[in-house]
Design an enzyme around this catalytic site. Sequence first.
Site, PDB file in Angstrom:
ATOM      1  N   ASP A  83      31.250  72.627  20.592  1.00 45.26           N
ATOM      2  CA  ASP A  83      30.872  73.186  21.887  1.00 45.26           C
ATOM      3  C   ASP A  83      29.386  73.530  21.881  1.00 45.26           C
ATOM      4  O   ASP A  83      28.885  74.151  20.942  1.00 45.26           O
ATOM      5  CB  ASP A  83      31.720  74.444  22.143  1.00 45.26           C
ATOM      6  CG  ASP A  83      31.655  74.927  23.577  1.00 45.26           C
ATOM      7  OD1 ASP A  83      31.288  74.133  24.463  1.00 45.26           O
ATOM      8  OD2 ASP A  83      31.992  76.106  23.818  1.00 45.26           O
ATOM      9  N   HIS A  84      28.660  73.141  22.901  1.00 43.94           N
ATOM     10  CA  HIS A  84      27.247  73.494  23.096  1.00 43.94           C
ATOM     11  C   HIS A  84      26.388  73.248  21.858  1.00 43.94           C
ATOM     12  O   HIS A  84      25.739  74.166  21.347  1.00 43.94           O
ATOM     13  CB  HIS A  84      27.120  74.954  23.544  1.00 43.94           C
ATOM     14  CG  HIS A  84      27.567  75.191  24.947  1.00 43.94           C
ATOM     15  ND1 HIS A  84      26.887  74.718  26.046  1.00 43.94           N
ATOM     16  CD2 HIS A  84      28.656  75.839  25.435  1.00 43.94           C
ATOM     17  CE1 HIS A  84      27.529  75.064  27.152  1.00 43.94           C
ATOM     18  NE2 HIS A  84      28.607  75.733  26.804  1.00 43.94           N
ATOM     19  N   GLY A 199      31.770  84.187  29.409  1.00 39.28           N
ATOM     20  CA  GLY A 199      32.135  85.593  29.336  1.00 39.28           C
ATOM     21  C   GLY A 199      33.132  86.024  30.395  1.00 39.28           C
ATOM     22  O   GLY A 199      33.617  85.224  31.205  1.00 39.28           O
ATOM     23  N   SER A 234      35.480  78.564  32.427  1.00 38.19           N
ATOM     24  CA  SER A 234      36.598  78.498  33.376  1.00 38.19           C
ATOM     25  C   SER A 234      37.793  79.358  33.005  1.00 38.19           C
ATOM     26  O   SER A 234      38.930  79.039  33.365  1.00 38.19           O
ATOM     27  CB  SER A 234      37.017  77.038  33.565  1.00 38.19           C
ATOM     28  OG  SER A 234      35.994  76.326  34.220  1.00 38.19           O
ATOM     29  N   SER A 235      37.555  80.441  32.286  1.00 31.56           N
ATOM     30  CA  SER A 235      38.622  81.422  32.096  1.00 31.56           C
ATOM     31  C   SER A 235      38.934  82.089  33.429  1.00 31.56           C
ATOM     32  O   SER A 235      38.048  82.291  34.261  1.00 31.56           O
ATOM     33  CB  SER A 235      38.212  82.483  31.072  1.00 31.56           C
ATOM     34  OG  SER A 235      38.303  81.977  29.754  1.00 31.56           O
ATOM     35  N   ASN A 275      37.097  74.327  29.966  1.00 31.52           N
ATOM     36  CA  ASN A 275      36.773  75.199  28.837  1.00 31.52           C
ATOM     37  C   ASN A 275      37.277  76.623  29.056  1.00 31.52           C
ATOM     38  O   ASN A 275      36.978  77.248  30.083  1.00 31.52           O
ATOM     39  CB  ASN A 275      35.263  75.229  28.615  1.00 31.52           C
ATOM     40  CG  ASN A 275      34.742  73.956  27.972  1.00 31.52           C
ATOM     41  OD1 ASN A 275      35.424  72.932  27.949  1.00 31.52           O
ATOM     42  ND2 ASN A 275      33.536  74.025  27.442  1.00 31.52           N
ATOM     43  N   ASP A 277      37.819  80.359  26.879  1.00 34.14           N
ATOM     44  CA  ASP A 277      37.630  81.187  25.686  1.00 34.14           C
ATOM     45  C   ASP A 277      38.006  82.636  25.978  1.00 34.14           C
ATOM     46  O   ASP A 277      38.841  83.237  25.312  1.00 34.14           O
ATOM     47  CB  ASP A 277      36.173  81.091  25.213  1.00 34.14           C
ATOM     48  CG  ASP A 277      35.931  81.780  23.874  1.00 34.14           C
ATOM     49  OD1 ASP A 277      36.904  82.276  23.259  1.00 34.14           O
ATOM     50  OD2 ASP A 277      34.773  81.825  23.422  1.00 34.14           O
TER      51      ASP A 277
END
EC number: 4.1.2.13
Length: 359
Positions: A83-84, A199, A234-235, A275, A277
């Site tokens: 990721d990134h 976040g 996209s949480s 995505n 997290d």
Amino acid sequence: MARITLRQLLDHAAERSYGVPAFNINNMEQGLAIMEAARASDAPVILQVSRGARSYANDVMLAKMMEALEEMYPDIPLCIHQDHGNNVATCLTAIQHGFTSVMMDGSLKEDAKTPADYDYNVSITAEVSRLAHMVGASVEGELGCLGSLETGHGEAEDGHGFEGALDRSQLLTDPDEAARFVAETGVDALAVAIGTSHGAYKFTRKPTGEVLAMDVIEKIHERLPDTHIVMHGSSSVPQEWQDVFNAHGGQMRETYGVPVEEIVRGIRFGVRKVNIDTDLRLAAAAAFRRVADTSRSEFDPRKFLKPAMDAMSAVCKARFEAFGTAGNASRIKVVPMPEMARRYASGSLKPQSARSEAA
């Protein structure tokens, strides 16, 4: 079942019109929780690792853990994704440690804080694509900077995120530029900027089109119908887990994530990788707090970790079902990376030409 590349997995998702959640992972408990949910749902999996996670857990530990998960869940196609990535070395060392896919985020410079110009982004992303494709690994690129349309600011995650404020044009991916970018870099998937951020604190109110530009995804899909679109940040930040967290001593202020129904809308318009997290972090932390608050004499870490794993698994199952991922693991026959490398070399995996506005 072997490890699968991101390209093959997202090609399958496009053929069957579903999306795949990509869950960030730092430790064994997260890995087991995600894979248990995948087995229960018959869902393929993307486990992705940030530079911060690689620093936290160490590449050797992560590589061995991925091997163990692959062995324990042989029927689940498993994509392991960087990721990134901030430079070529980050991406190549990930592949060296068994990753089947990497993201080269050239929207920011190597410091992962300074917005980069288009030419820099194309140059470094194309170089990673060239090198990764030689060994059959997939590449995700990013165009536009992730950040809030409400404030103009981004949210750094593991040290990755722009500093200061950007204007709206920098926070939204331009569809015409996206078509050029895909053609010039040869990426397998494109992360787009639509107003989401890393976040928990994404939106101060339930998001509308003013701050969550889903129409940009529709326009990009119209220009690039065969390109796999990626939604970062996209949480959904579920209210029920916010409530548990705060009921047991937490102090999370009011916040809103990306509604699941908006992600499902995106999947109808070419979003294939989503995505996630914060949702797993929040569920695990809320479960920890509940045990600590209700069983104050408890000190066995397993009594905290097992409820946390169950909470994370529940979130994963819900996303597998909502995105249509469930039921697809058993339908996939994994193509080995050497064969993917041969296909890249033959040109058969070259990005399709963009659809012109006049078409």
